[in-house]
Design a protein around this motif. Structure first.
Motif, PDB file in Angstrom:
ATOM      1  N   SER A   1       0.836  -1.211   0.000  1.00  0.00           N
ATOM      2  CA  SER A   1       0.000   0.000   0.000  1.00  0.00           C
ATOM      3  C   SER A   1       0.865   1.253   0.000  1.00  0.00           C
ATOM      4  CB  SER A   1      -0.913   0.020   1.226  1.00  0.00           C
ATOM      5  OG  SER A   1      -1.822  -1.032   1.183  1.00  0.00           O
ATOM      6  N   ARG A   2       1.904   1.261   0.803  1.00  0.00           N
ATOM      7  CA  ARG A   2       2.756   2.447   0.921  1.00  0.00           C
ATOM      8  C   ARG A   2       3.582   2.679  -0.341  1.00  0.00           C
ATOM      9  NH1 ARG A   2       3.898   6.772   0.524  1.00  0.00           N
ATOM     10  NH2 ARG A   2       5.579   7.841   1.553  1.00  0.00           N
ATOM     11  N   VAL A   3       4.185   1.632  -0.871  1.00  0.00           N
ATOM     12  CA  VAL A   3       5.083   1.790  -2.018  1.00  0.00           C
ATOM     13  C   VAL A   3       4.314   2.162  -3.279  1.00  0.00           C
ATOM     14  CG1 VAL A   3       5.203  -0.604  -2.871  1.00  0.00           C
ATOM     15  CG2 VAL A   3       7.238   0.857  -2.974  1.00  0.00           C
ATOM     16  N   ALA A   4       3.025   1.879  -3.312  1.00  0.00           N
ATOM     17  CA  ALA A   4       2.218   2.220  -4.482  1.00  0.00           C
ATOM     18  C   ALA A   4       1.845   3.695  -4.548  1.00  0.00           C
ATOM     19  CB  ALA A   4       0.938   1.373  -4.490  1.00  0.00           C
ATOM     20  N   LEU A   5       2.010   4.426  -3.449  1.00  0.00           N
ATOM     21  CA  LEU A   5       1.693   5.853  -3.433  1.00  0.00           C
ATOM     22  C   LEU A   5       2.741   6.633  -4.223  1.00  0.00           C
ATOM     23  CD1 LEU A   5       0.697   6.272   0.326  1.00  0.00           C
ATOM     24  CD2 LEU A   5      -0.837   6.106  -1.658  1.00  0.00           C
ATOM     25  N   PRO A   6       2.354   7.750  -4.831  1.00  0.00           N
ATOM     26  CA  PRO A   6       3.340   8.553  -5.578  1.00  0.00           C
ATOM     27  C   PRO A   6       4.436   9.098  -4.660  1.00  0.00           C
ATOM     28  CG  PRO A   6       1.082   9.334  -5.958  1.00  0.00           C
ATOM     29  CD  PRO A   6       1.014   8.302  -4.882  1.00  0.00           C
ATOM     30  N   LEU A   7       5.659   9.099  -5.171  1.00  0.00           N
ATOM     31  CA  LEU A   7       6.785   9.663  -4.418  1.00  0.00           C
ATOM     32  C   LEU A   7       6.755  11.179  -4.500  1.00  0.00           C
ATOM     33  CD1 LEU A   7       9.739   7.337  -5.456  1.00  0.00           C
ATOM     34  CD2 LEU A   7       8.358   7.240  -3.386  1.00  0.00           C
ATOM     35  N   GLN A   8       7.230  11.819  -3.445  1.00  0.00           N
ATOM     36  CA  GLN A   8       7.357  13.268  -3.429  1.00  0.00           C
ATOM     37  C   GLN A   8       8.835  13.603  -3.483  1.00  0.00           C
ATOM     38  OE1 GLN A   8       5.414  14.704   0.080  1.00  0.00           O
ATOM     39  NE2 GLN A   8       3.415  13.986  -0.543  1.00  0.00           N
ATOM     40  N   PRO A   9       9.329  14.146  -4.591  1.00  0.00           N
ATOM     41  CA  PRO A   9      10.756  14.459  -4.697  1.00  0.00           C
ATOM     42  C   PRO A   9      11.148  15.612  -3.790  1.00  0.00           C
ATOM     43  CG  PRO A   9       9.565  15.186  -6.650  1.00  0.00           C
ATOM     44  CD  PRO A   9       8.588  14.460  -5.791  1.00  0.00           C
ATOM     45  N   GLY A  10      12.421  15.629  -3.403  1.00  0.00           N
ATOM     46  CA  GLY A  10      12.980  16.746  -2.657  1.00  0.00           C
ATOM     47  C   GLY A  10      12.742  16.724  -1.160  1.00  0.00           C
ATOM     48  N   LEU A  11      12.203  15.638  -0.622  1.00  0.00           N
ATOM     49  CA  LEU A  11      11.973  15.569   0.813  1.00  0.00           C
ATOM     50  C   LEU A  11      13.280  15.312   1.558  1.00  0.00           C
ATOM     51  CD1 LEU A  11       8.759  13.337   0.942  1.00  0.00           C
ATOM     52  CD2 LEU A  11       8.895  15.819   1.288  1.00  0.00           C
ATOM     53  N   PRO A  12      13.397  15.800   2.803  1.00  0.00           N
ATOM     54  CA  PRO A  12      14.578  15.456   3.604  1.00  0.00           C
ATOM     55  C   PRO A  12      14.575  13.961   3.917  1.00  0.00           C
ATOM     56  CG  PRO A  12      12.967  16.642   4.939  1.00  0.00           C
ATOM     57  CD  PRO A  12      12.462  16.648   3.531  1.00  0.00           C
ATOM     58  N   LEU A  13      15.734  13.433   4.255  1.00  0.00           N
ATOM     59  CA  LEU A  13      15.858  11.998   4.498  1.00  0.00           C
ATOM     60  C   LEU A  13      14.897  11.520   5.586  1.00  0.00           C
ATOM     61  CD1 LEU A  13      17.256   9.329   3.856  1.00  0.00           C
ATOM     62  CD2 LEU A  13      18.924   9.882   5.624  1.00  0.00           C
ATOM     63  N   SER A  14      14.685  12.324   6.615  1.00  0.00           N
ATOM     64  CA  SER A  14      13.805  11.891   7.703  1.00  0.00           C
ATOM     65  C   SER A  14      12.406  11.556   7.199  1.00  0.00           C
ATOM     66  CB  SER A  14      13.731  12.963   8.787  1.00  0.00           C
ATOM     67  OG  SER A  14      13.160  14.152   8.281  1.00  0.00           O
ATOM     68  N   GLN A  15      12.031  12.085   6.037  1.00  0.00           N
ATOM     69  CA  GLN A  15      10.714  11.794   5.476  1.00  0.00           C
ATOM     70  C   GLN A  15      10.797  10.774   4.334  1.00  0.00           C
ATOM     71  OE1 GLN A  15       8.387  15.344   4.736  1.00  0.00           O
ATOM     72  NE2 GLN A  15       9.378  16.360   6.458  1.00  0.00           N
ATOM     73  N   ARG A  16      11.995  10.248   4.095  1.00  0.00           N
ATOM     74  CA  ARG A  16      12.182   9.220   3.065  1.00  0.00           C
ATOM     75  C   ARG A  16      12.691   7.924   3.684  1.00  0.00           C
ATOM     76  NH1 ARG A  16      16.363  10.435   0.255  1.00  0.00           N
ATOM     77  NH2 ARG A  16      16.980  12.319   1.325  1.00  0.00           N
ATOM     78  N   VAL A  17      12.561   7.810   5.003  1.00  0.00           N
ATOM     79  CA  VAL A  17      12.948   6.596   5.712  1.00  0.00           C
ATOM     80  C   VAL A  17      11.680   5.844   6.068  1.00  0.00           C
ATOM     81  CG1 VAL A  17      13.995   5.655   7.800  1.00  0.00           C
ATOM     82  CG2 VAL A  17      15.051   7.608   6.668  1.00  0.00           C
ATOM     83  N   TRP A  18      11.626   4.604   5.632  1.00  0.00           N
ATOM     84  CA  TRP A  18      10.494   3.737   5.948  1.00  0.00           C
ATOM     85  C   TRP A  18      11.005   2.604   6.824  1.00  0.00           C
ATOM     86  CZ3 TRP A  18       8.373   2.788   0.327  1.00  0.00           C
ATOM     87  CH2 TRP A  18       7.928   4.007  -0.211  1.00  0.00           C
ATOM     88  N   PHE A  19      10.200   2.226   7.788  1.00  0.00           N
ATOM     89  CA  PHE A  19      10.550   1.128   8.678  1.00  0.00           C
ATOM     90  C   PHE A  19       9.538  -0.001   8.517  1.00  0.00           C
ATOM     91  CE2 PHE A  19      13.803   2.103  11.891  1.00  0.00           C
ATOM     92  CZ  PHE A  19      14.129   3.376  11.502  1.00  0.00           C
ATOM     93  N   VAL A  20      10.045  -1.193   8.378  1.00  0.00           N
ATOM     94  CA  VAL A  20       9.236  -2.398   8.497  1.00  0.00           C
ATOM     95  C   VAL A  20       9.578  -2.933   9.886  1.00  0.00           C
ATOM     96  CG1 VAL A  20       8.810  -4.722   7.631  1.00  0.00           C
ATOM     97  CG2 VAL A  20       9.271  -2.866   6.023  1.00  0.00           C
ATOM     98  N   VAL A  21       8.661  -2.720  10.822  1.00  0.00           N
ATOM     99  CA  VAL A  21       8.888  -3.065  12.220  1.00  0.00           C
ATOM    100  C   VAL A  21       8.238  -4.420  12.507  1.00  0.00           C
ATOM    101  CG1 VAL A  21       8.534  -2.350  14.614  1.00  0.00           C
ATOM    102  CG2 VAL A  21       8.888  -0.612  12.836  1.00  0.00           C
TER     103      VAL A  21
END
Length: 189
Positions: A13-33
């Motif tokens: 579900s998450r990976v299918a959403l459109p990416l937003q370019p130019g975000l800081p790394l803290s908003q481009r880190v995904w966790f599989v917990v």
């Protein structure tokens, strides 16, 4: 549905959403917990996460951190390595920033050769995080990677999450107060 199936469904579900370019790394880190007990169940299913990523027309690279500590220790000369390993407190002192820098170089190698446009649409999956335990915090690694990669960093994180608090392997906070504004989490807990 098993916890791994739930993680995979959440990731799809998450990976299918459109990416937003130019975000800081803290908003481009995904966790599989996931609970640390599921580590061995998850490993053979990593390819399913890769396929879900490719289905979303994104690139995928895996960086397995297993064996990294031994690789880092191999960079020491024999006497320095013996002295370091002989004193656990000294290992921790060396590990941050030394081990962090070593891991950063591994990450730079993993993304070298990717053109910028492709790198922005690539997921770097970090596995083998148990290798970091007792040496560095996951947050230290994330901080070190801030400027080297424009895509998504996907951490397969054995531990638990309560609100904005993460406990690596269920025993200690992995963030030391770092609270990213929009961290994407896929949790099987």
């Amino acid at each position: 549905m098993s916890r791994i199936d739930q993680l995979l469904a959440s990731y799809r579900s998450r990976v299918a959403l459109p990416l937003q370019p130019g975000l800081p790394l803290s908003q481009r880190v995904w966790f599989v917990v996931y609970p640390p007990d599921d580590e061995r169940r998850l490993e053979p299913r990593l390819q399913e996460f890769e396929l879900a990523t490719q289905d979303a027309r994104l690139g995928w690279r895996t960086v397995d951190l297993a064996g990294s500590f031994a690789g880092w220790m191999d960079t020491f000369d024999e006497s320095e390595r013996a002295a370091c390993l002989g004193d656990p407190e000294l290992v921790e002192t060396y590990a941050d920033p030394g081990f962090v820098d070593f891991l950063k170089e591994r990450m730079e190698d993993a993304v070298s050769g990717l053109e910028q446009a492709r790198a922005e649409r690539t997921v770097i999956a970090l596995t083998g995080l148990m290798e970091l335990y007792d040496f560095i915090h996951v947050s230290s690694l994330i901080d070190a990677l801030e400027d080297i990669f424009p895509g998504i960093l996907l951490f397969f994180f054995p531990g638990e999450r309560e609100g904005n608090s993460y406990r690596f392997l269920g025993s200690r906070d992995g963030w030391e107060g770092f609270e990213p504004p929009d961290l994407q989490v896929m949790s099987g807990i």
